[in-house]
Write a protein that holds these residues in place. Structure first.
Motif, PDB file in Angstrom:
ATOM      1  N   SER A  40      84.202  25.692  52.245  1.00 56.38           N
ATOM      2  CA  SER A  40      83.587  24.784  50.859  1.00 56.38           C
ATOM      3  C   SER A  40      82.008  24.783  51.005  1.00 56.38           C
ATOM      4  N   ASN A  92      81.895  18.047  52.502  1.00 56.77           N
ATOM      5  CA  ASN A  92      82.902  18.502  51.838  1.00 56.77           C
ATOM      6  C   ASN A  92      83.896  19.310  52.246  1.00 56.77           C
ATOM      7  N   ASN A  93      85.315  18.902  52.504  1.00 53.84           N
ATOM      8  CA  ASN A  93      86.273  19.270  53.072  1.00 53.84           C
ATOM      9  C   ASN A  93      87.292  19.740  52.664  1.00 53.84           C
ATOM     10  N   HIS A  94      87.200  19.889  51.394  1.00 52.22           N
ATOM     11  CA  HIS A  94      88.133  20.034  50.414  1.00 52.22           C
ATOM     12  C   HIS A  94      88.451  21.714  50.409  1.00 52.22           C
ATOM     13  N   TYR A  95      89.898  22.269  50.232  1.00 56.21           N
ATOM     14  CA  TYR A  95      90.096  23.503  49.803  1.00 56.21           C
ATOM     15  C   TYR A  95      89.562  23.841  48.241  1.00 56.21           C
TER      16      TYR A  95
END
Length: 422
Positions: free
Chosen positions: A270, A58-61
């Motif tokens: 995240s 998970n590399n989302h802000y």
């Protein structure tokens, strides 16, 4: 190039500095007992580790204030496991409670009140913004806890400005825990003088007599901001995730905090936030794990307290966290004859001559000539000790010697120093 003088005047964190020093000495082959650094020695529970792995891609802000599910879970955790009722939309997630405390110190104007015997970073953080502070007197007889009478006397004499009181329980560096009675008395004074309270409860479940520690927010919710995080209770210091919770009466500050966070750290990692959801679900298995950790720390602290006290070394009574304050005031005359005038001088003496690393009390709000030190009793292999404890369910001197040898040797060295040198 000019730099901010408030920042340039700071020294490196005492706890991190001593940790690096001990590492250097050990690399050189020297045998050192590391009583200076307060990191949980136990492994992170596997359920939390697995959740981190599951979300590693998970590399989302995430939202600035934190993952919604996590904030909801922290709200439930606080209600069920600390007796604190805070709405999830008034809970904020940050990169460690240390950062959230710093952001809060930046936000509020007024005089900060720090009880003598407080965490090393409160005062440097205040200094970094050019803020004002006063250290409030505490005594060994009170386990270095702030009394309502002391707070009342100070506030009565200083009514010309706003005040922010910083409380920490279970306490770093003393190991003391404020009781409900003590908090009720302090709350009455804070309400009378409209004091804002930062309640640092990062060690809440590391309590040696109860499942969790009392909170001043129980008696003064409207004026208390509560801070906590993963690092101590869940042995996850390196995950760098903390939370803070506002009371409904301070709801108007939400937008201010959100704006400040958005312009500084943006959001917490995240994968770590998803792992934290698992931690704050606080399964029965995880509760047992934390309780076992606390029981081990209780047993070790009792051994340290008993051994030092019977050799005329002063000690605070350990009630929670990883620490106690120890003192050599009973040997002051002899220590002075060795031309050791300050707790810093004496800490170097212990390290160089006896291989024991302690942090001087001057890093915790004590005067430099007060010969008090913080002793962190966590220099052991937590996984090994936990396995041994689950077999025996009893901690005595033999257990310490077999499973916490560095601690055993360090205590013997301190006693030896008082016999030979003092």
């Amino acid at each position: 190039m000019k730099i901010n003088q408030n920042i340039s005047g700071l020294k490196p964190s005492a706890t991190l500095l001593i940790n690096e020093k001990v590492k250097e000495l050990r690399i050189k082959g020297e045998e050192i007992t590391h009583f200076g650094f307060g990191q949980s020695p136990f492994p992170i529970h596997q359920s939390i580790v697995e959740e981190l792995k599951n979300n590693a891609t998970n590399n989302h802000y995430l939202p600035v204030n934190g993952l919604v599910e996590l904030r909801q879970q922290v709200s439930v955790f606080l209600k069920n496991n600390q007796g604190i009722h805070r709405a999830s939309d008034l809970i904020f997630i940050g990169p460690g409670s240390k950062e959230l405390l710093y952001q809060s110190i930046l936000l509020f104007e007024g005089e900060f009140l720090i009880p003598k015997g407080s965490w090393v970073s409160y005062i440097p953080q205040i200094k970094s913004k050019g803020g004002s502070y006063s250290i409030l007197e505490t005594t060994l007889e009170d386990n270095f806890k702030l009394t309502a009478s002391c707070l009342e006397a100070y506030l009565t004499q200083h009514q010309e400005q706003e005040h922010i009181l910083v409380l920490n329980s279970p306490n770093n560096p003393t190991g003391a825990v404020y009781s409900d009675v003590e908090y009720k008395s302090l709350a009455a004074v804070c309400r009378k003088h409209r004091v804002l309270v930062f309640s640092d409860e990062i060690y809440s479940q590391i309590n040696f007599t109860n499942e969790y520690s009392p909170s001043i927010s129980t008696y003064y919710s409207e004026g208390t901001i509560v801070f906590g995080g993963l690092s101590k209770v869940f042995s996850a210091g390196g995950y760098r995730l903390g939370f803070m919770s506002l009371p409904k009466e301070l709801e108007h500050l939400s937008i201010v905090y959100s704006s400040l966070f958005s312009e500084t750290f943006s959001c917490v990692s995240s994968p770590v936030q998803f792992a934290a959801v698992k931690a704050y679900q606080y399964s029965r298995e995880l509760q047992d794990y934390v309780a076992t950790s606390a029981a081990i720390l209780d047993g070790i602290s009792s051994y340290v307290f008993t051994e030092l006290s019977k050799n005329n070394i002063q000690c605070t009574t350990p009630q929670g966290s990883f620490y106690m304050i120890i003192g050599f005031e009973n040997f002051k005359e002899k220590i002075r004859s060795l031309e050791l005038q300050t707790s810093t001088n004496l800490s170097h003496y212990f390290l160089e001559n006896y291989g024991v690393a302690l942090l001087p009390g001057s890093d915790f709000g004590f005067e430099s000539n007060e010969l008090f030190f913080r002793l962190a009793f966590v220099d052991f292999d937590g996984e090994k000790v936990m396995k041994a404890y689950l077999k025996e369910k009893h901690i005595d001197e033999l257990f310490i010697k077999e499973n916490c040898l560095s601690i055993y040797k360090g205590i013997q060295q301190l006693v030896k120093c008082t016999k030979e040198d003092f």
